[in-house]
Design an enzyme around this catalytic site. Structure first.
Site, short mmCIF file in Angstrom:
data_model
loop_
_atom_site.label_atom_id
_atom_site.label_comp_id
_atom_site.label_asym_id
_atom_site.label_seq_id
_atom_site.Cartn_x
_atom_site.Cartn_y
_atom_site.Cartn_z
N LYS A 49 0.83 -1.22 0.00
CA LYS A 49 0.00 0.00 0.00
C LYS A 49 0.87 1.26 0.00
O LYS A 49 0.42 2.34 -0.38
CB LYS A 49 -0.93 0.00 1.23
CG LYS A 49 -1.96 -1.13 1.19
CD LYS A 49 -3.12 -0.87 2.13
CE LYS A 49 -2.97 -1.41 3.51
NZ LYS A 49 -2.71 -2.81 3.73
N PHE A 89 12.07 -5.61 5.31
CA PHE A 89 12.91 -6.39 6.22
C PHE A 89 12.06 -7.09 7.29
O PHE A 89 12.21 -8.29 7.55
CB PHE A 89 13.95 -5.44 6.84
CG PHE A 89 14.54 -5.86 8.16
CD1 PHE A 89 15.20 -7.07 8.30
CD2 PHE A 89 14.48 -5.01 9.26
CE1 PHE A 89 15.77 -7.44 9.53
CE2 PHE A 89 15.05 -5.37 10.48
CZ PHE A 89 15.69 -6.59 10.61
N ASP A 94 9.11 -11.80 9.29
CA ASP A 94 7.87 -12.15 9.98
C ASP A 94 7.20 -13.34 9.32
O ASP A 94 6.70 -14.24 9.99
CB ASP A 94 6.95 -10.92 9.95
CG ASP A 94 5.87 -10.97 11.02
OD1 ASP A 94 6.17 -11.42 12.13
OD2 ASP A 94 4.74 -10.54 10.75
N ASP A 98 6.21 -16.79 11.14
CA ASP A 98 4.80 -17.18 11.24
C ASP A 98 4.43 -18.32 10.30
O ASP A 98 3.26 -18.71 10.26
CB ASP A 98 3.89 -15.98 10.92
CG ASP A 98 3.95 -14.89 11.98
OD1 ASP A 98 4.51 -15.16 13.06
OD2 ASP A 98 3.46 -13.79 11.73
N ARG A 103 1.69 -13.19 0.81
CA ARG A 103 1.90 -11.80 1.23
C ARG A 103 1.56 -10.95 0.01
O ARG A 103 2.07 -11.19 -1.08
CB ARG A 103 3.36 -11.62 1.65
CG ARG A 103 3.84 -10.19 1.76
CD ARG A 103 3.30 -9.48 2.97
NE ARG A 103 3.72 -10.07 4.24
CZ ARG A 103 3.20 -9.69 5.41
NH1 ARG A 103 2.28 -8.75 5.45
NH2 ARG A 103 3.62 -10.25 6.53
N ASP A 165 5.22 -10.43 21.14
CA ASP A 165 4.13 -11.06 20.40
C ASP A 165 4.39 -12.57 20.24
O ASP A 165 3.52 -13.40 20.49
CB ASP A 165 4.01 -10.39 19.03
CG ASP A 165 2.73 -10.79 18.28
OD1 ASP A 165 1.80 -11.30 18.94
OD2 ASP A 165 2.68 -10.59 17.06
N LYS A 191 5.40 -2.93 18.15
CA LYS A 191 5.46 -3.68 16.89
C LYS A 191 4.88 -2.88 15.72
O LYS A 191 5.25 -3.09 14.58
CB LYS A 191 4.71 -5.01 17.05
CG LYS A 191 4.92 -5.95 15.87
CD LYS A 191 4.20 -7.27 16.05
CE LYS A 191 4.21 -8.04 14.75
NZ LYS A 191 3.53 -9.32 14.82
N PHE A 230 -5.15 2.34 15.52
CA PHE A 230 -5.12 1.70 14.20
C PHE A 230 -5.07 0.17 14.35
O PHE A 230 -5.78 -0.57 13.66
CB PHE A 230 -3.90 2.19 13.42
CG PHE A 230 -3.65 1.48 12.12
CD1 PHE A 230 -4.36 1.83 10.98
CD2 PHE A 230 -2.71 0.46 12.03
CE1 PHE A 230 -4.13 1.18 9.77
CE2 PHE A 230 -2.47 -0.19 10.83
CZ PHE A 230 -3.18 0.17 9.70
N ASP A 234 -7.74 -2.74 13.43
CA ASP A 234 -7.36 -3.88 12.60
C ASP A 234 -7.89 -5.18 13.21
O ASP A 234 -8.42 -6.05 12.51
CB ASP A 234 -5.83 -3.96 12.51
CG ASP A 234 -5.35 -4.13 11.08
OD1 ASP A 234 -5.92 -3.50 10.18
OD2 ASP A 234 -4.40 -4.90 10.88
N ASP A 235 -7.72 -5.31 14.53
CA ASP A 235 -8.19 -6.50 15.23
C ASP A 235 -9.71 -6.60 15.18
O ASP A 235 -10.28 -7.69 15.02
CB ASP A 235 -7.73 -6.47 16.69
CG ASP A 235 -6.22 -6.56 16.84
OD1 ASP A 235 -5.53 -6.77 15.82
OD2 ASP A 235 -5.73 -6.43 17.98
#
Length: 346
Positions: A49, A89, A94, A98, A103, A165, A191, A230, A234-235
């Site tokens: 984005k 990076f 990540d 995960d 992506r 996290d 984060k 924000f 998102d959650d």
């Protein structure tokens, strides 16, 4: 013109990628390795984005309240692209941590043919590229060392958030006793909020030599709560958003995420509801996920979120309203961020 055109911003990237390749060539890097690095750059840096990157020249426009000179635009856009290098990076790393599959609608970099764990080194190179570009373009700038230190500090902060996290919510071990609102706020602050919100504005302030301790503190005190909001949003959208609008199906429940929604549920749940949450949360199972969502509805978490949103946005607006613009900071910098986020649906 109050915002940067994406195409103008994107036009700056090829020369920066070339700067990095030229720098690598100084060491007689073999052609196949140069080609590999070029591919890693072009797959992972542009194409998202670009919100963080665009925020740097946009902040410059809002601070100066007039069009940027060609040099200012090129320099602020370059700093914007460095935030995108930092983001790349983090994302490449990540996704490995995960075990992510996709992506930006494509396979994650480490899942590309032949890449695998070489992606770890690619991530290191993306980060190191930040300092190569800073040295080439900003070494004679009065704020050069401030810019270098800001990137180092922001990377460190984000890594602290990622650590918290990863150990709070491992996907393969569900223990809701590990979760707390305090841990959640630490994770989202470090984060997400620092590198996504504070960093782009602080870069523009340093570049334009408006980065007084007072201006940086006010920027921090507005943008860190904005960044927290924000991520809470998102959650919320992960659980309540329309997948057709967001472009993806929420996975926080199945992925055992320490999200704002589950932390609210844990605070409000009855003993019976808590038992269900313990049994159903963080499992790769559609029926168990549905049981968690039933409890979310029973606890009316949609209303809890809407109340939170109005409270926090009111507080942020008050802080923006109290800004002293005579010191070089402009309310428009922060109003632009807030207007992009408030009541968003994706």
């Amino acid at each position: 013109m109050t915002t940067t055109q994406r195409a103008d911003f994107e036009a700056v990237f090829p020369s920066l990628a070339q700067d990095l390749l030229d720098h690598a060539k100084k060491y007689n890097l073999p052609d196949n390795a140069l080609e590999w690095f070029n591919n890693a750059l072009h797959v992972n840096v542009p194409g998202g984005k670009l919100n963080r990157g665009l925020s740097v020249p946009d902040t410059g426009l809002a601070l100066l309240q007039k069009p940027l000179t060609d040099e200012q635009f090129k320099h602020l856009s370059t700093l914007g692209w460095l935030t995108e290098l930092l983001q790349a990076f983090f994302l490449v790393s990540d996704d490995i941590m995960d075990s992510s599959i996709t992506r930006r609608g494509q396979p994650c970099w480490y899942r590309h043919q032949g890449v695998g764990l070489i992606a770890i080194n690619d991530a290191f190179m993306l980060e190191s590229g930040i300092y190569v570009i800073l040295k080439k373009h900003f070494r004679s700038h009065p704020a050069y060392i401030d810019l270098v230190e800001l990137f180092h500090e922001t990377a460190w902060q984000t890594e602290l958030g990622q650590l918290c996290d990863l150990i709070t919510a491992p996907e393969d071990h569900v223990d809701l006793d590990n979760f707390s609102m305090e841990k959640y706020m630490f994770i989202v602050t470090y984060k997400t909020a620092y590198y996504s919100f504070y960093l782009p504005v602080a870069l523009a302030l340093h570049y334009l030599q408006l980065a007084t301790p007072e201006n940086l503190k006010q920027t921090h005190d507005i943008l860190i709560p904005l960044g927290q909001y924000f991520q809470v949003q998102d959650d919320y959208l992960d659980a309540y958003g329309d997948p057709a609008v967001i472009g993806k199906i929420g996975t926080d429940i199945k992925d055992n995420k320490c999200s704002w929604i589950i932390n609210q549920a844990l605070q409000l749940a009855s003993a019976e509801q808590r038992k269900t949450l313990d049994a159903a949360y963080g499992r790769k199972d559609d029926e168990l996920e549905a049981k968690v969502k039933v409890i979310y509805r029973e606890l009316n978490l949609e209303k809890v979120y809407q109340d939170y949103e109005e409270k926090v946005v009111g507080e942020i607006r008050t802080k923006i309203g109290a800004l002293d613009e005579s010191q070089g900071l402009k309310k428009g910098v922060f109003e632009a961020f807030l207007s992009k986020i408030y009541k968003r649906s994706k």
